[in-house]
Scaffold this motif. Structure first.
Motif, PDB file in Angstrom:
ATOM      1  N   LEU A   1       0.830  -1.198   0.000  1.00 35.07           N
ATOM      2  CA  LEU A   1       0.000   0.000   0.000  1.00 35.07           C
ATOM      3  C   LEU A   1       0.871   1.257   0.000  1.00 35.07           C
ATOM      4  O   LEU A   1       0.603   2.207  -0.742  1.00 35.07           O
ATOM      5  CB  LEU A   1      -0.935   0.002   1.213  1.00 35.07           C
ATOM      6  N   VAL A   2       1.898   1.260   0.811  1.00 35.75           N
ATOM      7  CA  VAL A   2       2.801   2.412   0.873  1.00 35.75           C
ATOM      8  C   VAL A   2       3.477   2.630  -0.473  1.00 35.75           C
ATOM      9  O   VAL A   2       3.577   3.756  -0.960  1.00 35.75           O
ATOM     10  CB  VAL A   2       3.846   2.220   1.998  1.00 35.75           C
ATOM     11  N   SER A   3       3.937   1.569  -1.090  1.00 26.90           N
ATOM     12  CA  SER A   3       4.605   1.715  -2.388  1.00 26.90           C
ATOM     13  C   SER A   3       3.613   2.153  -3.470  1.00 26.90           C
ATOM     14  O   SER A   3       3.963   2.934  -4.358  1.00 26.90           O
ATOM     15  CB  SER A   3       5.299   0.417  -2.783  1.00 26.90           C
ATOM     16  N   PHE A   4       2.384   1.702  -3.381  1.00 26.10           N
ATOM     17  CA  PHE A   4       1.357   2.119  -4.345  1.00 26.10           C
ATOM     18  C   PHE A   4       1.063   3.609  -4.217  1.00 26.10           C
ATOM     19  O   PHE A   4       1.003   4.330  -5.214  1.00 26.10           O
ATOM     20  CB  PHE A   4       0.080   1.298  -4.132  1.00 26.10           C
ATOM     21  N   VAL A   5       0.912   4.081  -3.005  1.00 21.88           N
ATOM     22  CA  VAL A   5       0.650   5.503  -2.771  1.00 21.88           C
ATOM     23  C   VAL A   5       1.851   6.335  -3.217  1.00 21.88           C
ATOM     24  O   VAL A   5       1.696   7.393  -3.836  1.00 21.88           O
ATOM     25  CB  VAL A   5       0.302   5.761  -1.290  1.00 21.88           C
ATOM     26  N   ALA A   6       3.048   5.869  -2.939  1.00 21.12           N
ATOM     27  CA  ALA A   6       4.254   6.574  -3.372  1.00 21.12           C
ATOM     28  C   ALA A   6       4.331   6.640  -4.891  1.00 21.12           C
ATOM     29  O   ALA A   6       4.716   7.671  -5.457  1.00 21.12           O
ATOM     30  CB  ALA A   6       5.491   5.896  -2.799  1.00 21.12           C
ATOM     31  N   ALA A   7       3.960   5.568  -5.559  1.00 20.56           N
ATOM     32  CA  ALA A   7       3.975   5.558  -7.023  1.00 20.56           C
ATOM     33  C   ALA A   7       2.976   6.559  -7.591  1.00 20.56           C
ATOM     34  O   ALA A   7       3.269   7.257  -8.571  1.00 20.56           O
ATOM     35  CB  ALA A   7       3.670   4.157  -7.538  1.00 20.56           C
ATOM     36  N   ILE A   8       1.825   6.664  -6.980  1.00 23.13           N
ATOM     37  CA  ILE A   8       0.831   7.633  -7.424  1.00 23.13           C
ATOM     38  C   ILE A   8       1.354   9.058  -7.237  1.00 23.13           C
ATOM     39  O   ILE A   8       1.212   9.915  -8.122  1.00 23.13           O
ATOM     40  CB  ILE A   8      -0.508   7.428  -6.689  1.00 23.13           C
ATOM     41  N   ILE A   9       1.968   9.320  -6.102  1.00 19.08           N
ATOM     42  CA  ILE A   9       2.517  10.655  -5.834  1.00 19.08           C
ATOM     43  C   ILE A   9       3.616  11.000  -6.839  1.00 19.08           C
ATOM     44  O   ILE A   9       3.651  12.102  -7.386  1.00 19.08           O
ATOM     45  CB  ILE A   9       3.027  10.748  -4.387  1.00 19.08           C
ATOM     46  N   VAL A  10       4.495  10.056  -7.117  1.00 21.44           N
ATOM     47  CA  VAL A  10       5.567  10.288  -8.092  1.00 21.44           C
ATOM     48  C   VAL A  10       4.971  10.533  -9.473  1.00 21.44           C
ATOM     49  O   VAL A  10       5.404  11.435 -10.200  1.00 21.44           O
ATOM     50  CB  VAL A  10       6.552   9.097  -8.105  1.00 21.44           C
ATOM     51  N   PHE A  11       3.971   9.764  -9.840  1.00 19.78           N
ATOM     52  CA  PHE A  11       3.323   9.927 -11.141  1.00 19.78           C
ATOM     53  C   PHE A  11       2.702  11.316 -11.277  1.00 19.78           C
ATOM     54  O   PHE A  11       2.867  11.989 -12.300  1.00 19.78           O
ATOM     55  CB  PHE A  11       2.260   8.834 -11.323  1.00 19.78           C
ATOM     56  N   MET A  12       2.013  11.780 -10.250  1.00 19.69           N
ATOM     57  CA  MET A  12       1.393  13.101 -10.291  1.00 19.69           C
ATOM     58  C   MET A  12       2.447  14.206 -10.339  1.00 19.69           C
ATOM     59  O   MET A  12       2.278  15.208 -11.044  1.00 19.69           O
ATOM     60  CB  MET A  12       0.463  13.292  -9.088  1.00 19.69           C
ATOM     61  N   CYS A  13       3.553  14.027  -9.639  1.00 21.11           N
ATOM     62  CA  CYS A  13       4.639  15.016  -9.686  1.00 21.11           C
ATOM     63  C   CYS A  13       5.244  15.079 -11.085  1.00 21.11           C
ATOM     64  O   CYS A  13       5.555  16.160 -11.592  1.00 21.11           O
ATOM     65  CB  CYS A  13       5.710  14.684  -8.663  1.00 21.11           C
ATOM     66  N   LEU A  14       5.417  13.938 -11.721  1.00 22.87           N
ATOM     67  CA  LEU A  14       5.961  13.916 -13.074  1.00 22.87           C
ATOM     68  C   LEU A  14       5.029  14.603 -14.062  1.00 22.87           C
ATOM     69  O   LEU A  14       5.476  15.297 -14.976  1.00 22.87           O
ATOM     70  CB  LEU A  14       6.243  12.480 -13.514  1.00 22.87           C
ATOM     71  N   ILE A  15       3.744  14.409 -13.887  1.00 23.80           N
ATOM     72  CA  ILE A  15       2.769  15.074 -14.756  1.00 23.80           C
ATOM     73  C   ILE A  15       2.926  16.583 -14.643  1.00 23.80           C
ATOM     74  O   ILE A  15       2.934  17.300 -15.646  1.00 23.80           O
ATOM     75  CB  ILE A  15       1.330  14.643 -14.403  1.00 23.80           C
ATOM     76  N   GLU A  16       3.063  17.075 -13.429  1.00 20.61           N
ATOM     77  CA  GLU A  16       3.208  18.518 -13.226  1.00 20.61           C
ATOM     78  C   GLU A  16       4.556  19.018 -13.735  1.00 20.61           C
ATOM     79  O   GLU A  16       4.644  20.088 -14.321  1.00 20.61           O
ATOM     80  CB  GLU A  16       3.043  18.869 -11.750  1.00 20.61           C
ATOM     81  N   LEU A  17       5.607  18.264 -13.517  1.00 16.18           N
ATOM     82  CA  LEU A  17       6.939  18.711 -13.928  1.00 16.18           C
ATOM     83  C   LEU A  17       7.111  18.744 -15.439  1.00 16.18           C
ATOM     84  O   LEU A  17       7.760  19.645 -15.980  1.00 16.18           O
ATOM     85  CB  LEU A  17       8.006  17.811 -13.315  1.00 16.18           C
ATOM     86  N   PHE A  18       6.560  17.777 -16.137  1.00 14.36           N
ATOM     87  CA  PHE A  18       6.743  17.706 -17.579  1.00 14.36           C
ATOM     88  C   PHE A  18       5.769  18.598 -18.343  1.00 14.36           C
ATOM     89  O   PHE A  18       5.876  18.726 -19.551  1.00 14.36           O
ATOM     90  CB  PHE A  18       6.626  16.262 -18.071  1.00 14.36           C
ATOM     91  N   ASP A  19       4.817  19.210 -17.629  1.00 16.39           N
ATOM     92  CA  ASP A  19       3.870  20.126 -18.257  1.00 16.39           C
ATOM     93  C   ASP A  19       3.258  19.503 -19.509  1.00 16.39           C
ATOM     94  O   ASP A  19       3.461  19.952 -20.633  1.00 16.39           O
ATOM     95  CB  ASP A  19       4.564  21.444 -18.593  1.00 16.39           C
ATOM     96  N   LEU A  20       2.511  18.453 -19.284  1.00 14.52           N
ATOM     97  CA  LEU A  20       1.903  17.692 -20.372  1.00 14.52           C
ATOM     98  C   LEU A  20       0.925  18.537 -21.174  1.00 14.52           C
ATOM     99  O   LEU A  20       0.406  19.533 -20.689  1.00 14.52           O
ATOM    100  CB  LEU A  20       1.178  16.473 -19.801  1.00 14.52           C
ATOM    101  N   PRO A  21       0.669  18.158 -22.404  1.00 16.04           N
ATOM    102  CA  PRO A  21      -0.303  18.900 -23.218  1.00 16.04           C
ATOM    103  C   PRO A  21      -1.676  18.952 -22.542  1.00 16.04           C
ATOM    104  O   PRO A  21      -2.016  18.105 -21.710  1.00 16.04           O
ATOM    105  CB  PRO A  21      -0.385  18.097 -24.517  1.00 16.04           C
ATOM    106  N   ASP A  22      -2.443  19.955 -22.934  1.00 16.07           N
ATOM    107  CA  ASP A  22      -3.742  20.175 -22.281  1.00 16.07           C
ATOM    108  C   ASP A  22      -4.700  19.009 -22.422  1.00 16.07           C
ATOM    109  O   ASP A  22      -5.478  18.730 -21.521  1.00 16.07           O
ATOM    110  CB  ASP A  22      -4.398  21.441 -22.829  1.00 16.07           C
ATOM    111  N   TRP A  23      -4.673  18.303 -23.549  1.00 12.94           N
ATOM    112  CA  TRP A  23      -5.645  17.216 -23.706  1.00 12.94           C
ATOM    113  C   TRP A  23      -5.349  16.063 -22.757  1.00 12.94           C
ATOM    114  O   TRP A  23      -6.258  15.400 -22.273  1.00 12.94           O
ATOM    115  CB  TRP A  23      -5.709  16.733 -25.149  1.00 12.94           C
ATOM    116  N   ILE A  24      -4.071  15.818 -22.454  1.00 15.30           N
ATOM    117  CA  ILE A  24      -3.735  14.779 -21.472  1.00 15.30           C
ATOM    118  C   ILE A  24      -4.100  15.264 -20.072  1.00 15.30           C
ATOM    119  O   ILE A  24      -4.664  14.525 -19.271  1.00 15.30           O
ATOM    120  CB  ILE A  24      -2.243  14.415 -21.547  1.00 15.30           C
ATOM    121  N   ARG A  25      -3.771  16.515 -19.793  1.00 11.67           N
ATOM    122  CA  ARG A  25      -4.094  17.084 -18.486  1.00 11.67           C
ATOM    123  C   ARG A  25      -5.606  17.079 -18.273  1.00 11.67           C
ATOM    124  O   ARG A  25      -6.080  16.821 -17.161  1.00 11.67           O
ATOM    125  CB  ARG A  25      -3.541  18.498 -18.395  1.00 11.67           C
TER     126      ARG A  25
END
Length: 63
Positions: free
Chosen positions: A4-28
């Protein structure tokens, strides 16, 4: 427990990457339930105009 801890950490990392890479608007939009940056910018501009109008009205009343 650690799964569970690793799953939550993976979600947090994924969301941080989305914000850092500034994905196109349609993906966002898909990930954030349709709230695109352009949509938010237009709402902010509308609010700024309303604030400016209210400030003008207050100045007129105080004169």
């Amino acid at each position: 427990m650690w799964e569970l801890v690793s799953f939550v950490a993976a979600i947090i990392v994924f969301m941080c990457l989305i914000e850092l890479f500034d994905l196109p608007d349609w993906i966002r939009a898909k990930l954030k339930n349709g709230k695109t940056r352009a949509n938010l910018e237009t709402k902010v501009e509308a609010l700024e105009l309303q604030i400016q109008e209210l400030e003008r009205k207050v100045q007129r009343l105080s004169e």
